[in-house]
Motif scaffolding. Sequence first.
Motif, short mmCIF file in Angstrom:
data_model
loop_
_atom_site.label_atom_id
_atom_site.label_comp_id
_atom_site.label_asym_id
_atom_site.label_seq_id
_atom_site.Cartn_x
_atom_site.Cartn_y
_atom_site.Cartn_z
N ASP A 51 36.77 7.65 21.23
CA ASP A 51 36.32 8.14 19.92
C ASP A 51 34.84 7.84 19.78
OD1 ASP A 51 35.87 5.59 18.17
OD2 ASP A 51 37.83 5.26 19.10
N GLY A 52 34.25 8.26 18.65
CA GLY A 52 32.82 8.07 18.45
C GLY A 52 32.39 6.62 18.45
N ALA A 53 33.20 5.73 17.86
CA ALA A 53 32.85 4.31 17.83
C ALA A 53 32.82 3.74 19.25
CB ALA A 53 33.84 3.54 16.96
N ASP A 54 33.81 4.10 20.05
CA ASP A 54 33.86 3.68 21.46
C ASP A 54 32.65 4.23 22.22
OD1 ASP A 54 34.98 2.47 23.76
OD2 ASP A 54 36.12 4.27 24.25
N ALA A 55 32.27 5.47 21.91
CA ALA A 55 31.12 6.09 22.57
C ALA A 55 29.83 5.31 22.28
CB ALA A 55 30.97 7.53 22.12
N PHE A 56 29.64 4.88 21.03
CA PHE A 56 28.43 4.12 20.70
C PHE A 56 28.41 2.78 21.44
CE2 PHE A 56 27.93 6.86 16.83
CZ PHE A 56 26.70 7.39 17.21
N LYS A 57 29.57 2.17 21.63
CA LYS A 57 29.63 0.92 22.42
C LYS A 57 29.19 1.18 23.86
CE LYS A 57 33.42 -1.05 19.75
NZ LYS A 57 34.87 -1.30 19.76
N ILE A 66 23.96 14.32 28.51
CA ILE A 66 24.74 15.27 27.72
C ILE A 66 26.00 14.55 27.23
CG2 ILE A 66 26.09 17.43 27.76
CD1 ILE A 66 24.18 18.41 29.96
N ILE A 67 26.42 14.90 26.01
CA ILE A 67 27.67 14.37 25.46
C ILE A 67 28.61 15.55 25.22
CG2 ILE A 67 28.77 13.19 23.52
CD1 ILE A 67 26.06 11.68 23.15
N ILE A 68 29.82 15.43 25.71
CA ILE A 68 30.87 16.41 25.46
C ILE A 68 31.91 15.69 24.62
CG2 ILE A 68 32.61 17.92 26.49
CD1 ILE A 68 30.85 17.89 29.06
N THR A 69 32.10 16.12 23.39
CA THR A 69 32.98 15.38 22.48
C THR A 69 34.03 16.27 21.83
OG1 THR A 69 33.05 13.87 20.57
CG2 THR A 69 31.40 15.61 20.50
N GLY A 70 35.18 15.66 21.58
CA GLY A 70 36.20 16.32 20.79
C GLY A 70 35.85 16.21 19.32
N TRP A 71 36.62 16.87 18.48
CA TRP A 71 36.37 16.87 17.05
C TRP A 71 37.17 15.79 16.35
CZ3 TRP A 71 34.44 21.40 13.99
CH2 TRP A 71 34.41 21.11 12.62
N ARG A 72 38.48 15.95 16.33
CA ARG A 72 39.38 15.09 15.56
C ARG A 72 39.73 13.84 16.34
NH1 ARG A 72 38.77 17.42 10.75
NH2 ARG A 72 39.45 19.55 10.69
N MET A 73 39.18 12.69 15.90
CA MET A 73 39.45 11.40 16.52
C MET A 73 39.36 10.34 15.43
SD MET A 73 37.01 11.75 19.90
CE MET A 73 35.55 12.22 18.97
N LEU A 74 40.05 9.26 15.63
CA LEU A 74 39.98 8.11 14.73
C LEU A 74 39.52 6.89 15.51
CD1 LEU A 74 43.28 8.56 12.69
CD2 LEU A 74 40.95 8.99 11.90
N PRO A 75 38.73 6.02 14.94
CA PRO A 75 38.27 6.00 13.57
C PRO A 75 37.01 6.84 13.32
CG PRO A 75 37.54 4.00 14.65
CD PRO A 75 38.37 4.77 15.65
N LEU A 76 36.31 7.27 14.37
CA LEU A 76 35.06 8.02 14.18
C LEU A 76 35.17 9.35 14.93
CD1 LEU A 76 32.19 7.87 12.94
CD2 LEU A 76 31.42 6.88 15.08
#
Length: 192
Positions: A51-57, A66-76
């Motif tokens: 998720d986004g929080a894990d990505a920032f870590k 480049i970042i390839i990301t999904g949309w719906r994830m928790l918590p970020l």
Amino acid sequence: MARHQVVKMSPPALDISALKILVVDDNKFMRLTVVSILRSFHCYDVRTATDGADAFKIMQNYLPDIIITGWRMLPLDGIEFTRILRAKTGEPEEMIPVIMMSAYSEDIYVKQARDAGVNEFLVKPLSATNLYLRLVEVIIHPRPFVRSKNFKGPCRHRHNDYARNYPWDARRSDDKLFDAGVPQDHDDQTKD
């Protein structure tokens, strides 16, 4: 003879072997699929996050190209992740190209991703071809990065002759902000 003929063009060959790519998705199968596709393109410096929080870590010690990301994830989720990324003024992270993957393909979702600062939108289920085409867009045909009072991210318009002849069906011709037929002025992008 057809009144409107679509000209199919081959995308340029890319060497992405030296790129660092971060794949962010809460679905393990999707992460493995994207990593497998990237490896088939000879890109091996790939990290994954749930998720986004894990990505920032992960990005504390790994700055992706480049970042390839999904949309719906928790918590970020991917939208908030992109907004936070774009808010990092003066840091290298703020301009990293973001490709959003989502099963939500309606215009309202594409526009929401665009307004968050996403560079390209990729509809699930994804294919190797469509992922490759989005990589071509962010590498070969990047949009200018815009900073304004109400928006920071890639320009919402496609400006050049290449875009005018955009060969892939992913072009959203009914959305004037994406319509490349007539070059748009940068000042229009903050109007809603």
